[in-house]
Design a protein around this motif. Structure first.
Motif, mmCIF file in Angstrom:
data_model
loop_
_atom_site.group_PDB
_atom_site.id
_atom_site.type_symbol
_atom_site.label_atom_id
_atom_site.label_comp_id
_atom_site.label_asym_id
_atom_site.label_seq_id
_atom_site.Cartn_x
_atom_site.Cartn_y
_atom_site.Cartn_z
ATOM 1 N N TYR A 96 109.730 44.355 13.498
ATOM 2 C CA TYR A 96 110.049 43.832 12.608
ATOM 3 C C TYR A 96 111.638 43.410 12.594
ATOM 4 O O TYR A 96 112.192 42.230 12.080
ATOM 5 C CB TYR A 96 109.915 44.725 11.230
ATOM 6 N N PHE A 218 117.546 42.332 -5.646
ATOM 7 C CA PHE A 218 118.516 42.142 -4.673
ATOM 8 C C PHE A 218 119.710 42.010 -5.433
ATOM 9 O O PHE A 218 120.894 41.481 -4.672
ATOM 10 C CB PHE A 218 118.106 40.905 -3.626
ATOM 11 N N ALA B 15 117.099 43.266 3.870
ATOM 12 C CA ALA B 15 116.307 42.908 4.836
ATOM 13 C C ALA B 15 114.841 43.086 4.433
ATOM 14 O O ALA B 15 113.890 42.722 4.951
ATOM 15 C CB ALA B 15 116.210 43.617 6.317
ATOM 16 N N ALA B 16 114.793 44.107 3.402
ATOM 17 C CA ALA B 16 113.302 44.165 2.768
ATOM 18 C C ALA B 16 112.726 42.936 1.969
ATOM 19 O O ALA B 16 111.798 43.189 1.489
ATOM 20 C CB ALA B 16 113.509 45.223 1.578
ATOM 21 N N ILE B 17 113.636 42.064 1.997
ATOM 22 C CA ILE B 17 113.315 40.676 1.252
ATOM 23 C C ILE B 17 111.936 40.164 1.821
ATOM 24 O O ILE B 17 111.183 39.419 1.586
ATOM 25 C CB ILE B 17 114.000 39.609 1.346
ATOM 26 N N GLY B 18 111.845 40.547 3.262
ATOM 27 C CA GLY B 18 110.546 40.133 4.052
ATOM 28 C C GLY B 18 109.456 40.803 3.596
ATOM 29 O O GLY B 18 108.318 40.458 3.718
ATOM 30 N N TRP B 19 109.361 41.758 2.798
ATOM 31 C CA TRP B 19 108.211 42.568 2.291
ATOM 32 C C TRP B 19 107.798 42.156 0.830
ATOM 33 O O TRP B 19 106.429 42.170 0.532
ATOM 34 C CB TRP B 19 108.319 43.808 2.078
ATOM 35 N N MET B 20 108.647 41.411 0.287
ATOM 36 C CA MET B 20 108.297 40.981 -1.039
ATOM 37 C C MET B 20 107.226 40.026 -1.291
ATOM 38 O O MET B 20 106.279 40.750 -2.124
ATOM 39 C CB MET B 20 109.792 40.751 -1.757
ATOM 40 N N PRO B 21 107.300 38.982 -0.579
ATOM 41 C CA PRO B 21 106.085 38.198 -0.912
ATOM 42 C C PRO B 21 104.938 38.659 -0.673
ATOM 43 O O PRO B 21 103.927 38.332 -0.874
ATOM 44 C CB PRO B 21 106.598 36.771 -0.102
ATOM 45 N N VAL B 22 104.843 39.449 0.307
ATOM 46 C CA VAL B 22 103.636 40.131 0.855
ATOM 47 C C VAL B 22 103.078 40.875 0.067
ATOM 48 O O VAL B 22 101.839 41.561 0.142
ATOM 49 C CB VAL B 22 103.837 40.713 2.427
ATOM 50 N N ALA B 23 104.032 41.945 -0.715
ATOM 51 C CA ALA B 23 103.377 42.966 -1.460
ATOM 52 C C ALA B 23 102.357 42.505 -2.626
ATOM 53 O O ALA B 23 102.559 41.428 -3.215
ATOM 54 C CB ALA B 23 104.594 43.736 -2.035
ATOM 55 N N ASN B 24 101.501 43.485 -2.795
ATOM 56 C CA ASN B 24 100.462 43.325 -3.896
ATOM 57 C C ASN B 24 100.757 43.830 -5.109
ATOM 58 O O ASN B 24 100.325 43.590 -6.071
ATOM 59 C CB ASN B 24 99.188 43.547 -3.241
ATOM 60 N N CYS B 25 101.569 44.812 -5.117
ATOM 61 C CA CYS B 25 101.995 45.393 -6.545
ATOM 62 C C CYS B 25 103.501 45.409 -6.696
ATOM 63 O O CYS B 25 104.293 44.975 -5.710
ATOM 64 C CB CYS B 25 101.405 46.734 -6.297
ATOM 65 N N PRO B 26 103.887 45.662 -7.825
ATOM 66 C CA PRO B 26 105.355 45.395 -8.238
ATOM 67 C C PRO B 26 106.195 46.665 -7.345
ATOM 68 O O PRO B 26 105.396 47.656 -7.077
ATOM 69 C CB PRO B 26 105.541 45.584 -9.545
ATOM 70 N N MET B 27 107.366 46.113 -7.212
ATOM 71 C CA MET B 27 108.235 47.334 -6.633
ATOM 72 C C MET B 27 108.720 48.311 -7.414
ATOM 73 O O MET B 27 109.073 47.898 -8.545
ATOM 74 C CB MET B 27 109.501 46.608 -5.854
ATOM 75 N N PRO B 28 109.125 49.483 -7.059
ATOM 76 C CA PRO B 28 109.958 50.380 -8.026
ATOM 77 C C PRO B 28 111.131 49.824 -8.113
ATOM 78 O O PRO B 28 111.918 48.935 -7.615
ATOM 79 C CB PRO B 28 109.869 51.647 -7.252
ATOM 80 N N LEU B 29 111.771 50.520 -9.404
ATOM 81 C CA LEU B 29 113.162 50.059 -10.009
ATOM 82 C C LEU B 29 114.057 50.649 -8.835
ATOM 83 O O LEU B 29 113.837 51.557 -8.387
ATOM 84 C CB LEU B 29 113.615 50.513 -11.151
#
Lengths: 222, 655
Positions: A96, A218, B15-29
């Motif tokens: 990654y 973000f 860099a976690a932006i890469g995971w966002m569109p892939v995730a199926n469920c909402p992210m924690p606050l």
């Protein structure tokens, strides 16, 4: 901006140099001086302020952190991977990190300078939602041809799952990444042609509430 | 997570932006940054040297003093900086640790000082970087060994009275210097070891001829004498071994130790010989056993430290020795084979087999060169020369390692001995300092009472007398004084006379006049010199002036009895002061009278002890006309001035 001299890249030159060093027993002075010379200095603070959406103070803090870890002013792929792996001690984040590196390294010269770094961060942290989605698409599109194929997506997915490591609950199944990719394409690929273009991507993401909400995470990172 | 990359956390989060569109469920606050402080510079003032750094730099390590809220305890409101009363040099290293994530150990720094500083700042020494870690560990080990040596010698030298007989015996065996008996035993066993070894040697010397037979060795000629000597030695050794076995704290461990095995091996042949004298077949084996008697010489290692060091060195260099042996064996086999095949061709060659060539190889490699086997062919000579050259190299390589090991251990032992010798001087100095401080306490106790009295009078000049001791000292003395009061006991000093006086008077706090006078009369004469002694010991210069003055004054007195009474008064006054009651005002009144009369004496006596002040007291009778008659009528007079415990005061004035 200072750049590393091109000569350090020629393989023939490298071979000849190493042969010479073997015969004469010298201890590779060239590589040493090379490392010293590969030093990059960013442009002025004002220019960066114009180019990015960070304030002066934020840029200062960012640069201090950047320079602390990379005194030479540029990050190469190994360094990048090593830094990133410190945040994920359990899994293997190198794949990654490579993708990230390629995304940050916009001019594809094998190194990320402070400008590249801060430009990427500016988009992710201060950009509009569309900008962010664009950036994410750029990350997924490994060969930068404008569309994401299933194989590319599978690579990305595997790299993300790799970061979790082996010890998870429930245990990672072999098919999990593939299934995840299938569901992704189900959602994103409108015309079912097996690839996801940028328009399809942005459109689908805008319709998905979860993604929209997570994009807003973000805003407060810095 | 290493501290240096804490600065990169925003990047990792981005860099976690890469995971966002892939995730199926909402992210924690995301956690909210409540006090979103701008990064600020903080000033750390360490003993005057100012260091400045960003707050976030220090917060990289939140479990240390500087990274946590603990540093708020050191915040100085007036100067708005953090003040640490510590060593700035070491602080430099500590701060660099926060900056770079690597802790270094400076070579010039003392190891325990460095450890103390690290402990203060809450940093574990284990995170010292690789570059400095080895040095740190070496120095630490050295220091620990030194402390252990000191502790060992301390334990050995402390006389613990409550040791059992068995323990005393063991101590006597291990350290012959602890008692005379042990020393005697030590020398006796040493003597017998020497005798035994010498008899073993002399036994085999040819001792002249008995007519009619060939030359006999001494052992066979005087066999009875040698047998008696041997028996005596073995008896001594057996007794010693059994005593050691009895006294050993852990018999099992003792039996397994090297020295006891040597002891056993030394005496066994004798007993086996006693048992087996009849059997002819085994007597050959018995003769071989006699060889083991030579091991008695190793018993000397208890007597010689150098031998022990040698043995310890060999043990610690076991790996080098092993390597030496192994490489020698390899080389011997190779060269023996080569020589054998090279010399095979030549006629009447001594190199009959490869094992036979071993002897040649060994002799050549160790450069002995006996010459009983020499190669004759040219090839043999070439290989023989290569053999001798390589022998020199192979032997020379591990030897310096062994030598340096021996030297290091030997010097360590030398240092240990030197430290032990210096220890005595050091302990003596420490003891002197301790008695000095306890003397200071008693001294100030007496002074303190005078000061109180003077303060009661209210004259400003005398008040500064008490300030000669620091606040800490006076508080400490007050504490000791409270303890004395609580327990009803009193501290004694080394001066025996002084202690006698205080103890006798202690018991007579509330006695009537006559008894007191009597007591003082008795004790005054012999104690007279002692009253001067404490003052002499502490302020020699001043007292001599005072005493000389005093002696001058006595000559002026018309009444020759007065010296005695004066002595008594001086005596009583001094003793009363030591008791610690509040009557000194009388003395001060007297002394004030005296002071007005004799200005020159005043400064001297004021700054010195009470005894000297008292010495000046007898002068008023000399100067005032009603001196002689003063004693009885003066009692009621000054009495009125004194509110508290008047009984003692009365006695004073009565004189």
């Amino acid at each position: 901006m200072n750049r590393c001299p091109r000569r350090c890249r020629s393989p023939l030159g490298q071979a000849a140099r190493s042969l010479y060093q073997l015969v004469t027993g010298s201890l590779s002075p060239d590589e040493v001086s090379l490392a010293l010379m590969c030093r990059a200095r960013p442009e002025g603070l004002e220019q960066l302020q114009e180019q990015t959406k960070f304030t002066r103070k934020e840029l200062q803090v960012l640069y201090r952190g950047f320079k602390n870890e990379c005194p030479s002013g540029i990050v190469n792929e190994e360094n990048f991977k090593q830094i990133y792996s410190q945040f994920f001690p359990q899994g293997d984040s190198s794949t990654y990190a490579t993708f990230l590196f390629n995304a940050f390294d916009t001019n594809h010269d094998g190194s990320v300078s402070f400008e590249d770094f801060v430009a990427g961060l500016s988009v992710i942290l201060r950009g509009t939602i569309d900008d962010r989605l664009n950036w994410a698409f750029n990350l997924y599109d490994l060969n930068k041809d404008g569309c994401i194929t299933k194989e590319e997506m599978l690579d990305i997915m595997k790299s993300i799952y790799d970061m979790m490591g082996k010890y998870t609950y429930p245990a990672l199944r072999e098919e999990a990444p593939r299934e995840h990719v299938e569901s992704f394409f189900q959602k994103m690929d409108r015309n079912k042609d097996g690839v996801v273009t940028i328009e399809e991507f942005i459109e689908s993401c805008q319709k998905d509430e979860n993604i929209m909400r997570s994009m807003q995470l973000f805003d407060n990172v810095i | 997570m290493a501290a240096g990359v804490a600065a990169w956390l925003p990047f990792a989060r981005a860099a976690a932006i890469g995971w966002m569109p892939v995730a199926n469920c909402p992210m924690p606050l995301a956690p909210a940054d409540k006090n979103k402080r701008q990064d600020e510079l903080i000033v750390l003032n360490v003993s005057g040297r100012r260091f400045q750094t960003w707050r976030t730099t220090l917060e990289r390590y939140p479990d240390t003093l500087l990274g946590s809220t603990e540093k708020e305890f050191f915040f100085n409101e007036d100067t708005k900086e953090y003040f640490f009363d510590r060593d700035p040099e070491v602080f430099r290293c500590v701060l660099n640790f926060y900056r770079t994530g690597k802790l270094h150990y400076p070579r010039y720094e003392c190891i325990s000082a460095y450890d103390d500083e690290l402990a203060f700042y809450g940093i574990l020494p284990e995170i010292i970087g690789d570059c400095c870690y080895e040095e740190y560990k070496d120095r630490k080990r050295e220091n620990a060994e030194r402390l252990m040596d000191d502790n060992d010698s301390e334990n050995n030298q402390e006389s613990v009275p409550s040791l059992s007989f068995r323990q005393t015996m063991w101590r006597a065996f291990e350290n012959p210097h602890t008692s005379t008996l042990a020393l005697v035993f030590y020398y006796v066993t040493g003597f017998f070891i020497a005798v035994s070894v010498i008899t073993n040697v002399v036994e085999t010397v040819p001792c002249g001829t008995v007519p009619g037979s060939k030359e006999l060795p001494c052992g066979e000629r005087y066999s009875v004498a040698f047998f008696c000597l041997d028996t005596a030695c073995v008896m001594i050794f057996t007794v010693e071994y059994l005593l050691r076995l009895f006294a050993a704290p852990s018999r099992y461990r003792f039996v397994r130790s090297v020295m006891s095995i040597i002891d056993v091996v030394a005496i066994m042949p004798y007993y086996i010989g006693l048992v087996m004298t009849n059997n002819e077949d085994v007597s050959g084996a018995f003769v071989t056993l006699r060889v083991f008697r030579v091991f008695r010489i190793f018993k000397f290692s208890r007597h010689s430290q150098g031998l022990r060091i040698l043995g310890y060195t060999l043990k610690s260099c076991a790996s080098e020795l092993g390597f030496l042996l192994f490489s020698l064996t390899m080389a011997i086999i190779i060269f023996a084979t080569v020589m054998f095949y090279a010399e095979k061709g030549s006629s009447a060659s001594k190199f009959t087999s490869i094992p036979a060539s071993f002897w040649y190889t060994i002799v050549t490699m160790t450069t002995l060169g006996y010459g009983d086997m020499v190669p004759k062919t040219i090839a043999g000579k070439i290989f023989g020369s290569i053999c001798s050259l390589s022998g020199v190299l192979v032997i020379a390589l591990p030897v310096p390692v062994i030598v340096s090991n021996f030297s290091r251990i030997y010097h360590q032992n030398q240092r240990a001995d030197k430290r032990r010798a210096q220890k005595k001087a050091r302990l003596a100095r420490i003891r002197v300092a301790k008695t000095g401080s306890s003397n200071a306490y008693l001294h100030s106790k007496r002074n303190g009472l005078l000061t109180e009295a003077l303060e009661l009078m209210g004259t400003p000049e005398e008040e500064h007398m008490g300030k000669s001791t620091s606040l800490i000292e006076s508080q400490h003395h007050h504490l000791l004084h409270c303890l004395e009061k609580t327990t009803g006991l009193s501290y004694l000093v080394d001066d025996p006379l002084l202690s006698v006086r205080t103890s006798t008077i202690k018991n007579h706090e509330f006695i009537d006049e006559q008894m007191f006078e009597q007591n003082c009369m008795e004790s005054s004469m012999q104690n007279y010199p002692s009253t001067r002694s404490p003052s002499l010991s502490s302020h020699p210069g001043l007292t001599t002036t005072c005493c000389s003055r005093r002696s001058k004054k006595t000559t002026h007195l018309p009444n020759s009895n007065l010296p005695a009474t004066r002595l008594r008064s001086m005596q009583e006054l001094s003793t009363i002061h030591i008791q610690g009651s509040e009557q000194p005002s009388l003395t001060t009144s007297r002394s004030s009278l005296n002071l007005k009369a004799d200005d020159g004496l005043r400064p001297n006596c004021k700054t010195s002890q009470i005894t000297t002040a008292i010495i000046s007291i007898p002068t008023p009778p000399a100067l005032t006309p009603e001196g002689e008659s003063r004693p009885p009528p003066a009692s009621p007079g000054p009495n009125t001035n004194i509110p508290s415990i008047a009984s003692n005061v009365v006695k004073v004035s009565a004189l």
